[in-house]
Motif scaffolding. Structure first.
Motif, PDB file in Angstrom:
ATOM      1  N   PHE A   9      -6.860  -1.321 -10.220  1.00 47.87           N
ATOM      2  CA  PHE A   9      -6.776   0.129  -9.979  1.00 47.87           C
ATOM      3  C   PHE A   9      -6.124   0.437  -8.634  1.00 47.87           C
ATOM      4  N   LEU A  10      -6.446  -0.339  -7.614  1.00 47.43           N
ATOM      5  CA  LEU A  10      -6.006   0.043  -6.281  1.00 47.43           C
ATOM      6  C   LEU A  10      -4.808  -0.759  -5.785  1.00 47.43           C
ATOM      7  N   SER A  11      -5.025  -2.030  -5.430  1.00 47.57           N
ATOM      8  CA  SER A  11      -3.935  -2.707  -4.721  1.00 47.57           C
ATOM      9  C   SER A  11      -2.722  -3.049  -5.587  1.00 47.57           C
ATOM     10  N   PHE A  12      -2.937  -3.411  -6.871  1.00 45.26           N
ATOM     11  CA  PHE A  12      -1.783  -3.839  -7.670  1.00 45.26           C
ATOM     12  C   PHE A  12      -0.914  -2.678  -8.135  1.00 45.26           C
ATOM     13  N   THR A  13      -1.535  -1.544  -8.439  1.00 47.10           N
ATOM     14  CA  THR A  13      -0.767  -0.477  -9.093  1.00 47.10           C
ATOM     15  C   THR A  13      -0.556   0.755  -8.220  1.00 47.10           C
ATOM     16  N   THR A  14      -1.108   0.756  -7.009  1.00 43.58           N
ATOM     17  CA  THR A  14      -0.980   1.946  -6.166  1.00 43.58           C
ATOM     18  C   THR A  14      -0.350   1.545  -4.842  1.00 43.58           C
ATOM     19  N   THR A  15       0.710   2.244  -4.434  1.00 40.31           N
ATOM     20  CA  THR A  15       1.306   1.934  -3.137  1.00 40.31           C
ATOM     21  C   THR A  15       0.357   2.426  -2.046  1.00 40.31           C
ATOM     22  N   TYR A  35       0.965  -4.714  -3.953  1.00 32.74           N
ATOM     23  CA  TYR A  35       1.554  -3.781  -4.914  1.00 32.74           C
ATOM     24  C   TYR A  35       2.597  -4.478  -5.780  1.00 32.74           C
ATOM     25  N   TYR A  36       2.432  -4.330  -7.087  1.00 33.81           N
ATOM     26  CA  TYR A  36       3.363  -4.937  -8.026  1.00 33.81           C
ATOM     27  C   TYR A  36       4.058  -3.832  -8.793  1.00 33.81           C
ATOM     28  N   PRO A  37       5.362  -3.608  -8.505  1.00 36.62           N
ATOM     29  CA  PRO A  37       6.028  -2.482  -9.154  1.00 36.62           C
ATOM     30  C   PRO A  37       6.223  -2.735 -10.642  1.00 36.62           C
ATOM     31  N   ALA A  38       5.760  -1.829 -11.451  1.00 38.24           N
ATOM     32  CA  ALA A  38       5.945  -1.907 -12.894  1.00 38.24           C
ATOM     33  C   ALA A  38       5.717  -0.507 -13.437  1.00 38.24           C
ATOM     34  N   ASP A  39       6.093  -0.327 -14.680  1.00 41.29           N
ATOM     35  CA  ASP A  39       5.901   0.984 -15.270  1.00 41.29           C
ATOM     36  C   ASP A  39       4.821   0.873 -16.327  1.00 41.29           C
ATOM     37  N   SER A  40       3.606   1.227 -15.966  1.00 40.61           N
ATOM     38  CA  SER A  40       2.530   1.134 -16.942  1.00 40.61           C
ATOM     39  C   SER A  40       1.688   2.389 -16.860  1.00 40.61           C
ATOM     40  N   PHE A  41       0.797   2.508 -17.830  1.00 41.62           N
ATOM     41  CA  PHE A  41      -0.094   3.669 -17.852  1.00 41.62           C
ATOM     42  C   PHE A  41      -0.868   3.763 -16.540  1.00 41.62           C
ATOM     43  N   ILE A  42      -1.354   2.631 -16.068  1.00 44.14           N
ATOM     44  CA  ILE A  42      -2.171   2.657 -14.845  1.00 44.14           C
ATOM     45  C   ILE A  42      -1.318   2.968 -13.619  1.00 44.14           C
ATOM     46  N   HIS A  43      -0.089   2.453 -13.592  1.00 43.07           N
ATOM     47  CA  HIS A  43       0.796   2.768 -12.465  1.00 43.07           C
ATOM     48  C   HIS A  43       1.038   4.268 -12.354  1.00 43.07           C
ATOM     49  N   ARG A  44       1.152   4.912 -13.507  1.00 41.30           N
ATOM     50  CA  ARG A  44       1.530   6.330 -13.503  1.00 41.30           C
ATOM     51  C   ARG A  44       0.355   7.263 -13.251  1.00 41.30           C
ATOM     52  N   MET A  45      -0.845   6.705 -13.265  1.00 41.47           N
ATOM     53  CA  MET A  45      -2.025   7.552 -13.075  1.00 41.47           C
ATOM     54  C   MET A  45      -2.038   8.193 -11.694  1.00 41.47           C
ATOM     55  N   ASP A  46      -2.694   9.321 -11.608  1.00 39.49           N
ATOM     56  CA  ASP A  46      -2.913   9.979 -10.320  1.00 39.49           C
ATOM     57  C   ASP A  46      -3.749   9.047  -9.436  1.00 39.49           C
ATOM     58  N   PRO A  47      -3.274   8.770  -8.209  1.00 43.35           N
ATOM     59  CA  PRO A  47      -4.043   7.844  -7.354  1.00 43.35           C
ATOM     60  C   PRO A  47      -5.475   8.302  -7.106  1.00 43.35           C
ATOM     61  N   ARG A  48      -5.687   9.626  -7.104  1.00 46.59           N
ATOM     62  CA  ARG A  48      -7.067  10.103  -6.907  1.00 46.59           C
ATOM     63  C   ARG A  48      -7.939   9.671  -8.068  1.00 46.59           C
ATOM     64  N   ALA A  49      -7.368   9.763  -9.269  1.00 44.16           N
ATOM     65  CA  ALA A  49      -8.110   9.338 -10.449  1.00 44.16           C
ATOM     66  C   ALA A  49      -8.433   7.852 -10.343  1.00 44.16           C
ATOM     67  N   LYS A  50      -7.465   7.093  -9.818  1.00 38.37           N
ATOM     68  CA  LYS A  50      -7.683   5.643  -9.724  1.00 38.37           C
ATOM     69  C   LYS A  50      -8.799   5.308  -8.741  1.00 38.37           C
ATOM     70  N   VAL A  51      -8.861   6.076  -7.648  1.00 34.91           N
ATOM     71  CA  VAL A  51      -9.944   5.837  -6.691  1.00 34.91           C
ATOM     72  C   VAL A  51     -11.291   6.117  -7.357  1.00 34.91           C
ATOM     73  N   ILE A  52     -11.363   7.240  -8.073  1.00 36.54           N
ATOM     74  CA  ILE A  52     -12.621   7.590  -8.745  1.00 36.54           C
ATOM     75  C   ILE A  52     -12.964   6.540  -9.798  1.00 36.54           C
ATOM     76  N   LEU A  53     -11.936   6.115 -10.554  1.00 39.88           N
ATOM     77  CA  LEU A  53     -12.167   5.117 -11.598  1.00 39.88           C
ATOM     78  C   LEU A  53     -12.679   3.812 -11.012  1.00 39.88           C
ATOM     79  N   SER A  54     -12.113   3.413  -9.874  1.00 43.33           N
ATOM     80  CA  SER A  54     -12.575   2.121  -9.348  1.00 43.33           C
ATOM     81  C   SER A  54     -14.002   2.231  -8.817  1.00 43.33           C
TER      82      SER A  54
END
Lengths: 297, 283
Positions: free
Chosen positions: B136-142, B9-28
């Motif tokens: 989508f997963l490891s870098f931007t989602t805790t 996990y890399y803490p930063a403030d980006s569009f992808i960081h702020r996304m709903d984690p569920r959306a990120k799972v679906i996106l990946s």
């Protein structure tokens, strides 16, 4: 309804060991009452049964025999419904010894929310409760922190906040300061004292530190599963010899008074649990009347 | 105190960081489908461009992303060699070299143009797959957000008696206790060192044996912790997942939905691109 929050009569509990063949009695008939809004310290040595007593209070353990009524709920009859047990545990919050082993979540505010979440408290009430609880214990700046970055005292305050968020009537500290440094201990005790004074929350501090017991309204000494002594800290610490027999030492200031009296120095008064009280007694005995002014000046 | 970084996990403030984690799972998942659909040069080019856009959007330093690929270099080389030598096609690039093998047979090496294309596509595919999913997963989602997301995405499985909540709770607790147990390991090791234990010299077996006096106290203490934690959780009215509310409710925002729709469109686009047969199409 009576004003007693906890009422126990001839309360017994035995641990089953060796596949239930052997009973080891931990409590052998405890009769006591704790009033609503009282701050009570329960003193005792390791193995005296004081922690067992705590676990009986919210039905983590069930009494073997005797009567126990907590907050109007009779725990001695057994067979409580799930709702009754949940309501009991909401009202009687517990803080345990090891701060690490009672925090569940990876973020402070999530941990504070754990209790009310379990109770099904809806938003926005939930958010408010969490914020209020953190504010009360003075941890609002750490809401987004990870618990493992906090000091021991801070972790225990978070644990207390977790209980406050359930809106309890009573907080039981089961040796909650035993693993803390003096600063952490002070933080926790100040917090608890404030909750007792301001919000009228009944506090039961189970401890083996005499200095902590001295802060309570009333001290109950348990030895070998039985009630040995109870009374105000002054009354209890006056019985130095009895306490010593069961391996407990009175606070240093009370010890000093006892020794001076043994040297036949006439000390009048009975505020022996409080260092200031002791100092006043000594000053008076030696004819110094201006201690008050000096210390305030 | 030692800072413990979970995963990547890399803490930063980006569009992808702020996304709903569920959306990120679906996106990946969609992204993975996409990479496996790719069959020709144009679609691979588009996918590579998409992966690069993701890296830029997530504001993760490029060297970190590349570093996460490093352990896979051997696999990449291996798969590409197999593709180069084993693909049989129509455009032979080399004269057939015959190498006599010591046990009497001969091995004839033939490299076809198709083999080179396939090797290049395979490398790109693994690259894109890895970059996409890790962004989508490891870098931007805790890990904890991930657990929440998975709990909610899989909650329909409760109907067929899969204990989704319990698994999520166990994962949360495991994550919570990683730093605590690490700290404890260090303490035990120091205590053993102070009594003369030696963890660094000797061969593998000797070192493994030296760790035994660390592991046993650690295990015992972990059991004690588990027991105490269970009591503490009961005291805080934990009663399984039934009727729980949540402090932080995940909310699917408009932008999340838009991103998912966009990627679905991308999948469809790639699907049709493959039919055009541009330049070279993988079989």
């Amino acid at each position: 309804m009576s004003e007693h929050f906890i009422e126990s009569e001839n309360l017994c509990y035995s641990y089953r060991v060796g596949n239930g063949k052997e009973d080891v009695p931990a409590l052998k008939g405890i009769t006591l009452t704790v009033e609503k809004g009282e701050y009570v310290a329960i003193l005792g040595h390791n193995g005296s049964g004081k922690s067992t007593f705590a676990k009986l209070l919210n039905q983590i353990l069930e009494p073997t025999s005797g009567k126990l009524i907590v907050g109007g709920t009779d725990l001695s009859g057994g067979e409580l419904s799930d709702e009754e047990i949940l309501s009991l545990r909401r009202r009687v919050g517990m803080v345990f010894q090891n701060p690490d082993n009672q925090l569940v979540a990876t973020i402070v505010e999530d941990d504070v929310a754990f209790g009310p979440e379990n109770l099904g408290v809806p938003q926005p009430e939930l958010r408010k409760r969490v914020d209020d609880a953190l504010l009360t214990v003075g941890m609002q700046d750490y809401a987004a922190q990870e618990p493992h970055r906090l000091s021991g005292g801070q972790k225990q305050r978070v644990a207390i906040a977790g209980i406050l968020a359930m809106r309890p009537e009573c907080i039981v500290l089961d040796e909650a300061t035993a693993m803390l440094d003096p600063a952490g201990r002070r933080e926790v005790l100040d917090t608890v004292r404030m909750l007792n004074r301001q919000d009228g929350i009944t506090v039961l501090n189970i401890t083996h530190y005499m200095n902590e017991a001295a802060l309570a309204d009333r001290v109950i000494v348990i030895h070998d599963g039985k009630l040995l002594l109870q009374g105000t800290p002054d009354e209890v610490f006056a019985r130095r010899d009895l306490l010593r027999q069961v391996g407990l030492e009175v606070p240093q200031c009370s010890e000093l008074i006892h020794r001076l009296r043994a040297e036949r120095i006439p000390l009048e008064g009975d505020r022996i649990s409080d260092p200031d009280g002791c100092a006043d007694m000594i000053c008076r005995a030696f004819g110094m009347k201006d201690r008050e002014e000096k210390s305030h000046g | 105190m030692k800072s413990v970084v979970f995963g990547q996990y890399y803490p930063a403030d980006s569009f992808i960081h702020r996304m709903d984690p569920r959306a990120k799972v679906i996106l990946s998942v969609l992204f993975i489908v996409c990479t496996f659909l790719c069959r020709n040069a144009v679609s691979f080019f588009l996918m590579t461009a998409a992966a690069l856009c993701l890296v830029l959007l997530s504001r993760i330093p490029v060297h970190l992303v590349l570093r996460s690929i490093r352990p896979l270099i051997l696999i990449l080389i291996f798969t590409s060699l197999i593709n180069v030598f084993m693909t049989k096609g129509e455009m032979l690039l080399t004269p057939s070299w015959n190498i006599p093998l010591p046990w009497g047979k001969t091995w004839s090496i033939r490299i076809y143009a198709e083999g080179l294309w396939n090797a290049a596509f395979m490398i790109l595919r693994i690259f894109i797959l890895l970059i996409g999913t890790s962004i989508f997963l490891s870098f931007t989602t805790t890990p904890i957000a991930m657990t929440d997301a998975l709990e909610q995405l899989f909650s329909p499985l409760k109907k067929i008696k899969i204990p989704v909540h319990d698994i999520a709770m166990m994962t949360t607790i495991a994550l919570r206790f990683i730093p605590t147990l690490l700290e404890e390991t260090e303490k035990i090791m120091n205590a053993q060192k102070a009594r003369g234990a030696d963890f660094i010299s000797g061969g593998l077996i000797k070192r493994a044996k030296a760790l035994l006096p660390v592991l046993i106290p650690l295990l015992i203490s972990a059991f004690n912790r588990a027991y105490e934690l269970a009591t503490a959780m009961e005291c805080r009215c934990y009663n399984g997942g039934e009727g729980r509310t949540r402090l932080k409710v995940l909310q699917l925002r408009f932008s999340d939905v838009l991103a998912i729709l966009f990627l679905i469109a991308f999948v469809v686009g790639i699907f049709f691109l493959n039919r055009l047969g541009l330049i070279y199409t993988m079989k």
